[in-house]
Design an enzyme around this catalytic site. Structure first.
Site, PDB file in Angstrom:
ATOM      1  N   LYS A  53       0.957  -1.256   0.099  1.00 14.46           N
ATOM      2  CA  LYS A  53       0.062   0.132   0.008  1.00 14.46           C
ATOM      3  C   LYS A  53       0.539   0.979   0.197  1.00 14.46           C
ATOM      4  O   LYS A  53       2.317   1.222   1.348  1.00 14.46           O
ATOM      5  CB  LYS A  53      -0.749   0.115   1.423  1.00 14.46           C
ATOM      6  CG  LYS A  53      -1.659   1.163   1.475  1.00 14.46           C
ATOM      7  CD  LYS A  53      -2.745   1.243   0.722  1.00 14.46           C
ATOM      8  CE  LYS A  53      -3.883   1.957   1.706  1.00 14.46           C
ATOM      9  NZ  LYS A  53      -4.168   2.155   2.365  1.00 14.46           N
ATOM     10  N   SER A  55       0.894   5.306  -0.754  1.00 13.58           N
ATOM     11  CA  SER A  55       0.513   6.976  -1.244  1.00 13.58           C
ATOM     12  C   SER A  55       0.217   6.935  -2.409  1.00 13.58           C
ATOM     13  O   SER A  55       0.706   6.699  -3.444  1.00 13.58           O
ATOM     14  CB  SER A  55       0.169   8.066  -1.321  1.00 13.58           C
ATOM     15  OG  SER A  55      -0.636   8.981  -1.350  1.00 13.58           O
ATOM     16  N   THR A 112      -0.792  11.756  -0.914  1.00 13.30           N
ATOM     17  CA  THR A 112      -2.063  12.695  -2.063  1.00 13.30           C
ATOM     18  C   THR A 112      -1.991  14.254  -0.975  1.00 13.30           C
ATOM     19  O   THR A 112      -3.192  14.946  -1.996  1.00 13.30           O
ATOM     20  CB  THR A 112      -3.457  11.320  -1.807  1.00 13.30           C
ATOM     21  OG1 THR A 112      -3.154  10.233  -2.234  1.00 13.30           O
ATOM     22  CG2 THR A 112      -4.571  12.590  -2.581  1.00 13.30           C
ATOM     23  N   ALA A 113      -2.065  13.261  -0.079  1.00 12.18           N
ATOM     24  CA  ALA A 113      -2.910  15.138   0.953  1.00 12.18           C
ATOM     25  C   ALA A 113      -1.779  16.483   1.022  1.00 12.18           C
ATOM     26  O   ALA A 113      -2.171  17.567   0.634  1.00 12.18           O
ATOM     27  CB  ALA A 113      -2.421  14.575   3.039  1.00 12.18           C
ATOM     28  N   HIS A 156      -6.501  10.966   8.215  1.00  9.08           N
ATOM     29  CA  HIS A 156      -7.294   9.990   9.367  1.00  9.08           C
ATOM     30  C   HIS A 156      -8.489  10.367  10.612  1.00  9.08           C
ATOM     31  O   HIS A 156      -9.328  11.026   9.835  1.00  9.08           O
ATOM     32  CB  HIS A 156      -6.231   8.548   9.687  1.00  9.08           C
ATOM     33  CG  HIS A 156      -5.671   7.805   8.141  1.00  9.08           C
ATOM     34  ND1 HIS A 156      -5.685   8.054   6.720  1.00  9.08           N
ATOM     35  CD2 HIS A 156      -4.068   7.926   8.557  1.00  9.08           C
ATOM     36  CE1 HIS A 156      -4.717   7.355   6.490  1.00  9.08           C
ATOM     37  NE2 HIS A 156      -3.782   7.293   6.949  1.00  9.08           N
TER      38      HIS A 156
END
Length: 282
Positions: A53, A55, A112-113, A156
């Site tokens: 996993k 980003s 992404t943030a 989150h």
């Protein structure tokens, strides 16, 4: 098979069944629980396990060695990162222009943030931020609360807990993105090394997710064991927010969202240029 994903509830919920041998025909998993900053670093250097996993912001670096899988990740609506500031004594809301030249804490420069923040800031903060400070996400809200940082970019479960720190939301970058594009927010991607059978891996992930949805209580202990002392209600909200239809299949809107974000980021020099055709592996 070696896999790396975060200890966050959305990941442990999705992968519980596979990790516990409940997916027929799937190989045994050797799981590494790794913060996404670690897996992003592996992606940038062509390292890491067979499946992981990362980003979506790290995807352009990973594409030469890994392929994007059409399931198992995190996209959604109403789940974007927030820009937080300390509540003012006079209760007057700070405006984006007030952040010009100020110190802003972010959890990563490969997320992404961060891409969303930079795209938003380019349009809303005159002359830009003065200093971007990378720090662990759990330290960001306390730093803003103490005045060590002028603003913080959070992700989150911080979406649910920031008022307890005396902070207020300047902007919801997810809402901004959705208004700008009409598309969901691409957050976390699942990638697999290019020499693997990505169709089989995708099927195993989907089976694991289907099991989780059909038996929601089965993963509870596993989720809470890795939830970093998160309250059970917050963990449940986290799963409901980040595990959705896009987790089962990216679909047309999912792929378009990913391509739109990364193409815009590449045009701003935030990620390397890439061939959009490499995003799809039909």
């Amino acid at each position: 098979m070696k896999i790396a994903y975060s200890p966050c509830p959305n990941d442990t919920f999705i992968y519980h069944a596979w990790a516990h041998g409940l997916v027929p025909g799937a190989p045994e998993l050797e799981v590494t629980y790794a913060d996404i900053d670690i897996t992003n670093h592996w992606a940038l250097n062509g390292e890491g396990p067979e499946v992981m996993k990362i980003s979506f912001a790290a995807l352009p670096w990973a594409l030469p060695d890994y392929r994007l899988l059409p399931c198992g990740g995190a996209l959604g609506r109403g789940c974007g990162p927030l820009v937080l500031v300390k509540e003012q004594a006079d209760h007057q809301a700070l405006q984006p222009a007030d952040l010009s030249g100020k110190k802003i804490a972010v959890p990563s420069e490969r997320s992404t943030a961060y891409l969303l923040f930079r795209l938003w800031a380019a349009a809303h903060i005159p002359d830009g931020a003065g200093e971007i400070v990378v720090m662990p996400f759990h330290e960001i809200m306390p730093a803003v609360q103490k005045g060590e940082m002028d603003a913080g970019l959070v992700i989150h479960e911080a979406r649910f807990t920031y008022p307890t720190y005396g902070l207020s939301m300047m902007t919801d970058l997810g809402s901004w993105w959705e208004t700008e594009t009409g598309l969901p927010i691409p957050l976390g991607a699942i990638v697999a090394r290019r020499d693997l059978d990505h169709h089989a891996i995708s099927n195993w992930i989907r089976s694991s997710l289907q099991y989780a949805w059909q038996h929601p209580e089965a993963s509870r202990d596993y989720v809470m064991k890795h939830a970093q002392e998160m309250d059970a209600d917050v963990a449940r909200s986290h799963i409901q927010l980040y595990v959705n239809d896009f987790s089962m299949d990216l679909g047309k809107d999912g792929y378009l969202a990913i391509e739109t974000l990364l193409t815009r980021a590449a045009s701003e020099g935030l990620v390397p240029a890439f061939d959009p055709a490499m995003l799809r592996n039909d």
